[in-house]
Design a protein around this motif. Sequence first.
Motif, short mmCIF file in Angstrom:
data_model
loop_
_atom_site.label_atom_id
_atom_site.label_comp_id
_atom_site.label_asym_id
_atom_site.label_seq_id
_atom_site.Cartn_x
_atom_site.Cartn_y
_atom_site.Cartn_z
N VAL A 127 39.96 33.19 40.32
CA VAL A 127 39.21 34.43 40.18
C VAL A 127 40.19 35.56 39.94
O VAL A 127 41.13 35.75 40.73
CB VAL A 127 38.38 34.71 41.46
N GLU A 128 40.02 36.26 38.83
CA GLU A 128 40.84 37.44 38.56
C GLU A 128 40.34 38.57 39.45
O GLU A 128 39.14 38.85 39.51
CB GLU A 128 40.72 37.85 37.09
N PHE A 129 41.27 39.17 40.16
CA PHE A 129 40.89 40.24 41.10
C PHE A 129 42.09 41.13 41.35
O PHE A 129 43.14 40.66 41.75
CB PHE A 129 40.40 39.63 42.42
N GLY A 130 41.96 42.39 41.08
CA GLY A 130 43.00 43.36 41.42
C GLY A 130 44.33 43.13 40.72
O GLY A 130 45.36 43.46 41.28
N GLY A 131 44.31 42.56 39.54
CA GLY A 131 45.55 42.36 38.80
C GLY A 131 46.28 41.06 39.12
O GLY A 131 47.40 40.86 38.67
N PHE A 132 45.67 40.19 39.90
CA PHE A 132 46.27 38.89 40.20
C PHE A 132 45.15 37.86 40.29
O PHE A 132 43.98 38.19 40.14
CB PHE A 132 47.10 38.93 41.50
N LEU A 133 45.54 36.61 40.50
CA LEU A 133 44.55 35.53 40.61
C LEU A 133 44.44 35.06 42.05
O LEU A 133 45.44 34.91 42.75
CB LEU A 133 44.96 34.33 39.75
N HIS B 61 49.33 32.78 42.01
CA HIS B 61 48.03 33.05 42.63
C HIS B 61 48.19 33.06 44.14
O HIS B 61 49.22 32.66 44.66
CB HIS B 61 46.98 32.00 42.21
N ILE B 62 47.15 33.52 44.81
CA ILE B 62 47.07 33.44 46.26
C ILE B 62 45.89 32.52 46.56
O ILE B 62 44.78 32.74 46.06
CB ILE B 62 46.86 34.82 46.89
N MET C 13 31.01 40.48 43.04
CA MET C 13 30.34 41.69 43.50
C MET C 13 31.32 42.84 43.69
O MET C 13 30.99 44.00 43.44
CB MET C 13 29.61 41.40 44.82
N ILE C 14 32.55 42.52 44.09
CA ILE C 14 33.52 43.59 44.35
C ILE C 14 34.49 43.78 43.18
O ILE C 14 35.54 44.38 43.34
CB ILE C 14 34.26 43.39 45.69
N GLY C 15 34.13 43.26 42.01
CA GLY C 15 34.91 43.56 40.81
C GLY C 15 35.73 42.43 40.25
O GLY C 15 36.41 42.61 39.24
N GLY C 16 35.70 41.26 40.85
CA GLY C 16 36.45 40.12 40.33
C GLY C 16 35.66 39.38 39.27
O GLY C 16 34.48 39.64 39.06
N SER C 17 36.32 38.46 38.59
CA SER C 17 35.63 37.63 37.61
C SER C 17 36.26 36.24 37.59
O SER C 17 37.47 36.10 37.74
CB SER C 17 35.68 38.26 36.21
N VAL C 18 35.41 35.24 37.40
CA VAL C 18 35.90 33.86 37.36
C VAL C 18 36.71 33.66 36.09
O VAL C 18 36.27 33.97 34.99
CB VAL C 18 34.74 32.86 37.42
#
Length: 134
Positions: free
Chosen positions: A50-56, A10-11, A27-32
Motif C-alpha cells: 500500500v502506497e502511503f505517505g511517500g513509502f510502501l 517497505h515497512i 480511507m486515510i489517503g493510501g492506495s493499493v
Amino acid sequence: MKEHYKGIGHIAIYTVDMDQSIAFYEMIGGSVFKRDGVETPEGLKKLALVEFGGFLLELIEPPAGTLVPSGEGSIPHFAVYVDDLDKTAADLKAAGVISFTAPEKKVLPNTFGGLQNWFFTGPSGEQIELLQML
C-alpha cells in the motif's frame, strides 16, 4: 557498504483482516500498489503493498487459523532496497554480521513481480530485510 543501499523498501505490518486494513489505509489517503500471496505449510499468507505517505507498507495476513508468529510484534521487519543482494550480503558478512536468518537468500520470482531477499537481525532482535526487485 553504504553505496549498496538505495532506500527503504517497505515497512511490514501484520493484520488480522487484509480487506479491513486496506480499506483503512485507503480511507486515510493510501492506495493499493500490488496484492499477492505466498503459500506456506500453514496455508496462504496474504500480502499487499500500500502506497502511503511517500513509502510502501507491506500488509501481511497470516494463513487462516494462525496467529502472528511468536517473537514478532505488529511491525515484524523493515526492508532496505539494495542494488546487488549477493554483494551486499557478502560485504555485511565480511564486516562481521553473522545473524542472517537463513543460510541462503530467498528468490520469489512470482511475488510482487519478482524479488529476492535475505533477512538478518540487528542487536535488539529487529529483523532487517535486504530486498532486490527482479
